[in-house]
Scaffold this motif. Structure first.
Motif, short mmCIF file in Angstrom:
data_model
loop_
_atom_site.label_atom_id
_atom_site.label_comp_id
_atom_site.label_asym_id
_atom_site.label_seq_id
_atom_site.Cartn_x
_atom_site.Cartn_y
_atom_site.Cartn_z
N LEU A 139 0.82 -1.20 0.00
CA LEU A 139 0.00 0.00 0.00
C LEU A 139 0.86 1.26 0.00
CD1 LEU A 139 -2.87 1.12 0.09
CD2 LEU A 139 -2.76 1.00 2.57
N GLY A 140 1.95 1.23 0.76
CA GLY A 140 2.86 2.37 0.79
C GLY A 140 3.51 2.61 -0.56
N GLY A 141 3.87 1.54 -1.25
CA GLY A 141 4.45 1.67 -2.58
C GLY A 141 3.46 2.26 -3.56
N MET A 142 2.21 1.84 -3.44
CA MET A 142 1.18 2.40 -4.32
C MET A 142 0.96 3.87 -3.99
SD MET A 142 -1.42 -0.91 -4.59
CE MET A 142 -2.78 0.04 -4.09
N ALA A 143 0.98 4.23 -2.71
CA ALA A 143 0.78 5.63 -2.33
C ALA A 143 1.93 6.49 -2.82
CB ALA A 143 0.64 5.74 -0.82
N ALA A 144 3.13 5.93 -2.87
CA ALA A 144 4.29 6.69 -3.34
C ALA A 144 4.18 6.99 -4.83
CB ALA A 144 5.57 5.93 -3.05
N LEU A 145 3.41 6.19 -5.53
CA LEU A 145 3.26 6.40 -6.97
C LEU A 145 2.20 7.43 -7.31
CD1 LEU A 145 3.51 2.70 -8.21
CD2 LEU A 145 5.28 4.48 -8.28
N VAL A 146 1.48 7.93 -6.29
CA VAL A 146 0.45 8.94 -6.54
C VAL A 146 1.16 10.19 -7.07
CG1 VAL A 146 -1.29 10.42 -5.48
CG2 VAL A 146 -1.10 8.04 -4.78
N VAL A 161 0.28 14.43 0.81
CA VAL A 161 -0.11 14.32 2.22
C VAL A 161 -1.01 13.11 2.42
CG1 VAL A 161 -1.41 15.44 4.07
CG2 VAL A 161 0.19 16.77 2.69
N LEU A 162 -1.93 12.93 1.49
CA LEU A 162 -2.83 11.78 1.57
C LEU A 162 -2.04 10.47 1.47
CD1 LEU A 162 -5.70 10.68 1.72
CD2 LEU A 162 -5.78 10.83 -0.77
N GLY A 163 -1.06 10.45 0.59
CA GLY A 163 -0.21 9.27 0.44
C GLY A 163 0.57 8.98 1.71
N LEU A 164 1.12 10.02 2.32
CA LEU A 164 1.86 9.85 3.56
C LEU A 164 0.94 9.34 4.68
CD1 LEU A 164 4.46 10.16 5.18
CD2 LEU A 164 3.80 12.53 5.63
N LEU A 165 -0.27 9.89 4.76
CA LEU A 165 -1.22 9.42 5.77
C LEU A 165 -1.60 7.96 5.56
CD1 LEU A 165 -3.57 12.52 6.19
CD2 LEU A 165 -1.89 11.64 7.81
#
Length: 189
Positions: A139-146, A161-165
């Motif tokens: 999930l963190g990897g996917m958020a980093a791709l945002v 910010v949403l990705g970090l949260l």
């Protein structure tokens, strides 16, 4: 102190030592030494004790198991522990996703087949950490791709910010669930 050579006394003291095996060594040695001193004192009153006299004396002292039970009752209560099988279940729920995902499913099977948790605890263990920390990394990897979007006048950091949260939440939830399951497991002393 009289040297106790009677086989009944040696056997009695050996049984006492075995019955006290779970006590710390110093405490066990002290108790055996005290009981031996008591027997020696009582036998010193009889210059040549018969087997019957020795048996009566040992009966009056109490069985080794009775002495051990009294010694254990003086000890603080054992701190309850989580069963090994349940600890493995929690460990697999947290890190089993790294074992080709199979470990997490094994942990899930152990969780649901255990009597250590309520249905609510099992649901928390299932739903809050799907895949455990491996799922969090995914999930963190996917958020980093945002991608960061920019508007005309300035840049908007809302997706970042949403990705970090999401990453923080994804890491927090498996850890929270691990502590929840450990805290709520029915334990055995």
């Amino acid at each position: 102190m009289q040297d106790v050579r009677a086989p009944q006394v040696r056997e009695y003291l050996d049984r006492l030592d075995r019955a006290l095996r779970d006590l710390p060594r110093d405490r066990r040695t002290e108790i055996v030494r005290d009981i031996q001193a008591h027997i020696d004192d009582a036998l010193s009153e009889h210059p040549d004790p018969s087997a019957t006299t020795i048996d009566e004396l040992l009966n009056s002292v109490g069985t080794p198991e009775e002495i051990a039970a009294a010694a254990y009752s003086d000890m603080p209560a054992a701190r309850p522990q989580i069963a090994t099988r349940d600890a493995i279940a929690v460990g697999l729920l947290l890190g089993g996703g790294f074992l080709f995902g199979v470990g997490w499913f094994v942990g899930l099977a152990l969780l649901w087949s255990s009597a250590a948790w309520t249905t609510r605890d099992k649901l928390i263990g299932t739903l809050l950490i799907p895949g455990g920390l491996a799922g969090s990394l995914l999930l963190g990897g996917m958020a980093a791709l945002v991608p960061l979007r920019t508007s005309g006048a300035g840049s908007s950091s809302s997706p970042a910010v949403l990705g970090l949260l999401l990453v923080l939440l994804a890491v927090f939830l498996p850890i929270f669930t691990t502590f929840w399951l450990i805290r709520h497991a029915r334990r055995t002393p």
